[in-house]
Design an enzyme around this catalytic site. Structure first.
Site, short mmCIF file in Angstrom:
data_model
loop_
_atom_site.label_atom_id
_atom_site.label_comp_id
_atom_site.label_asym_id
_atom_site.label_seq_id
_atom_site.Cartn_x
_atom_site.Cartn_y
_atom_site.Cartn_z
NE ARG A 1 -4.30 -1.38 0.17
CZ ARG A 1 -5.42 -1.38 0.91
NH1 ARG A 1 -5.60 -0.48 1.82
NH2 ARG A 1 -6.33 -2.30 0.71
NE ARG B 1 -7.61 5.26 2.38
CZ ARG B 1 -8.42 4.38 2.94
NH1 ARG B 1 -9.67 4.69 3.17
NH2 ARG B 1 -7.98 3.19 3.29
NE ARG C 1 -10.36 7.16 -3.12
CZ ARG C 1 -11.64 7.42 -2.93
NH1 ARG C 1 -12.27 8.32 -3.67
NH2 ARG C 1 -12.31 6.79 -1.98
CG ASP D 1 -8.91 -3.50 -4.52
OD1 ASP D 1 -8.37 -2.80 -3.66
OD2 ASP D 1 -9.63 -4.48 -4.24
CE1 TYR E 1 -12.92 -7.99 1.11
CE2 TYR E 1 -11.16 -9.57 0.73
CZ TYR E 1 -11.64 -8.43 1.35
OH TYR E 1 -10.84 -7.73 2.21
O1 CP3 Z 1 0.09 0.46 -3.28
C1 CP3 Z 1 -0.33 -0.72 -3.39
O2 CP3 Z 1 -0.07 -1.61 -2.57
C2 CP3 Z 1 -1.08 -1.09 -4.66
C3 CP3 Z 1 -2.49 -1.01 -4.66
C4 CP3 Z 1 -3.36 -1.93 -3.81
C5 CP3 Z 1 -4.61 -1.52 -3.28
N1 CP3 Z 1 -5.23 -2.60 -2.73
C6 CP3 Z 1 -5.16 -0.15 -3.35
C7 CP3 Z 1 -6.26 0.24 -2.47
C8 CP3 Z 1 -3.22 -3.29 -3.50
C9 CP3 Z 1 -2.04 -4.22 -3.77
C10 CP3 Z 1 -4.42 -3.70 -2.83
C11 CP3 Z 1 -4.68 -5.07 -2.38
C12 CP3 Z 1 -5.89 -5.34 -1.61
N2 CP3 Z 1 -7.15 -4.84 -1.78
C13 CP3 Z 1 -5.95 -6.29 -0.57
C14 CP3 Z 1 -4.80 -7.16 -0.12
C15 CP3 Z 1 -3.88 -6.45 0.80
C16 CP3 Z 1 -4.39 -6.30 2.19
O3 CP3 Z 1 -4.59 -5.11 2.57
O4 CP3 Z 1 -4.55 -7.29 2.89
C17 CP3 Z 1 -7.28 -6.31 -0.08
C18 CP3 Z 1 -7.80 -7.17 1.05
C19 CP3 Z 1 -8.03 -5.40 -0.87
C20 CP3 Z 1 -9.49 -5.11 -0.78
C21 CP3 Z 1 -9.74 -3.72 -0.38
N3 CP3 Z 1 -9.45 -2.63 -1.15
C22 CP3 Z 1 -10.33 -3.28 0.83
C23 CP3 Z 1 -10.77 -4.16 1.96
C24 CP3 Z 1 -10.38 -1.88 0.76
C25 CP3 Z 1 -11.02 -0.95 1.74
C26 CP3 Z 1 -10.17 -0.73 2.94
C27 CP3 Z 1 -9.32 0.50 2.77
O5 CP3 Z 1 -8.13 0.44 3.06
O6 CP3 Z 1 -9.90 1.53 2.36
C28 CP3 Z 1 -9.79 -1.48 -0.47
C29 CP3 Z 1 -9.60 -0.12 -0.96
C30 CP3 Z 1 -8.24 0.28 -1.40
N4 CP3 Z 1 -7.39 -0.49 -2.18
C31 CP3 Z 1 -7.62 1.56 -1.18
C32 CP3 Z 1 -6.39 1.53 -1.86
C33 CP3 Z 1 -5.39 2.65 -1.98
C34 CP3 Z 1 -8.25 2.72 -0.43
C35 CP3 Z 1 -9.28 3.30 -1.33
C36 CP3 Z 1 -9.49 4.79 -1.20
O7 CP3 Z 1 -8.73 5.57 -1.79
O8 CP3 Z 1 -10.48 5.16 -0.56
#
Ligand code: CP3
Length: 348
Positions: A30, A34, A43, A80, A154
């Site tokens: 990540r 944010r 965003r 994602d 999911y």
């Molecule tokens: O920088 C990176 O690592 C690359 C991008 C990336 C994102 N999600 C962007 C993201 C990667 C590799 C992921 C993987 C991901 N997505 C996982 C596996 C990693 C982990 O955290 O265990 C999972 C479980 C998801 C599913 C997911 N996506 C959830 C549960 C959420 C909501 C929770 C949150 O943090 O907001 C997301 C959203 C998400 N994916 C965001 C980002 C930057 C936040 C979205 C926003 O900008 O509001």
């Protein structure tokens, strides 16, 4: 080849291959997100998260932000893990409380899911092609997907699981159907990850974020075989394969039998203890507790030293035990990368 030449070629890929490096490579889960004000700005421009993921120019922009600000040794594709489920036929939205899908409840719904081919999710593939044009040879691009069981949760829960009752009910009351679903998800992931590598991804990571809810007995039946199926299918592509079993401490003896090149370890176990349970040729990635980045830098540096001291000398990539969160100050993340590159020189 001198260490310097290796560095210019690629510190992260050299470490994955077990070659000499001038210092320990680092990237952060990540790393785009944010906690970065520039991410927040892009965003806002996108309007919503899914639009950000599926508009190549914007996804490229946020992928590159941490590369420019932090000087990390790899970029990770901005996408994602839930996009493949959407492409398989499950409508997806992101709310303030996280992702929402229409949960799969019937056999008919599972049978109606499409299996992806490698040219699907074209926006993601375009993002990868554009990124390879922008990135220099020094910073390789990591592609990724969720692992099969994590995506099953999911699909069946319709959101981030809490008790995982629906998922486990499927496993225990309709195991044949659970296997059919895991098979379809695995085949889709193989296709999507192949597509990513053909488009230019130079390494792949499988995120198994919810595997820690399974007992070792259930991992042996519903987890490991599908991860291995994906890894085996991707092996001929010739890119390093990283597997991240979050919360999977008790599963490490089985993880040690998987054909992943690198195992990403969370913060719950020291790298040296984890290493003993893995194969001698499996490399390690990890495993700093991410929220240490909220504390003072002197404490952070002491803990970075501890992680480096417990890491293997070859085939090691520094990372966090899980992802960066929105509360973490960017200046501390910048300091972390500097520390790892400075302190890492004396351990390689
Ligand atoms: O920088 C990176 O690592 C690359 C991008 C990336 C994102 N999600 C962007 C993201 C990667 C590799 C992921 C993987 C991901 N997505 C996982 C596996 C990693 C982990 O955290 O265990 C999972 C479980 C998801 C599913 C997911 N996506 C959830 C549960 C959420 C909501 C929770 C949150 O943090 O907001 C997301 C959203 C998400 N994916 C965001 C980002 C930057 C936040 C979205 C926003 O900008 O509001």
């Amino acid at each position: 080849m001198s260490a310097h030449t290796v560095t210019r070629k690629n510190r992260f890929l050299a470490a994955c291959a077990g070659e000499a490096v001038d210092t320990v490579p680092i990237w952060l889960m990540r790393q785009a997100g944010r906690y970065l004000p520039e991410y927040q700005a892009t965003r806002r421009k996108a309007g919503d998260f899914l639009t950000l993921c599926t508009t190549p120019e914007l996804a490229v922009e946020v992928t590159l932000q941490p590369v420019h600000r932090l000087g990390v040794d790899a970029a990770i594709l901005f996408s994602d893990i839930l996009l493949p489920l959407r492409a398989m036929g499950m409508p997806l939205t992101f709310t303030e409380e996280g992702p929402r899908l229409e949960p799969l409840t019937s056999e008919a719904a599972i049978d109606a899911l499409r299996v992806l081919s490698s040219d699907e999710l074209p926006e993601v593939l375009t993002t990868i092609r554009l990124l390879r044009r922008e990135l220099t040879d020094v910073v390789p691009l990591i592609g990724f997907s969720g692992a099969p069981f994590t995506l099953l949760t999911y699909a069946v829960e319709g959101q981030t699981g809490k008790s995982f009752v629906r998922s486990k009910k499927l496993l225990y009351s309709q195991p044949a159907l659970a296997h059919r679903l895991l098979g379809k998800i695995s085949d889709s992931l193989i296709a999507h990850l192949e597509g990513q590598v053909k488009a230019g991804a130079q390494a792949l990571q499988l995120f198994d974020s919810w595997i820690g809810v399974l007992s070792p007995e259930d991992y042996a039946v519903f987890g490991a075989p599908y991860v291995e199926k994906v890894l085996t299918a991707l092996r001929p592509l010739g890119v390093p394969l990283i597997y991240f079993p979050l919360g999977g401490l008790s599963l490490l003896p089985q993880v040690g039998k998987l054909s992943a090149d690198i195992i990403s370890i969370d913060w719950r176990q020291s790298l040296s203890v984890a290493k003993q349970q893995l194969q001698s040729n499996q490399g390690l990635q990890g495993n700093l507790e991410p929220l240490l980045l909220l504390g003072p830098l002197a404490q952070l540096e002491a803990r970075v030293k501890q992680v480096l001291a417990s890491a293997p000398r070859r085939r090691y990539v520094f990372n966090l035990g899980h992802g960066l969160t929105p509360e973490i100050p960017p200046a501390h993340v910048e300091a972390l990368v500097e520390m790892v590159h400075r302190l890492g020189q004396s351990v390689v």
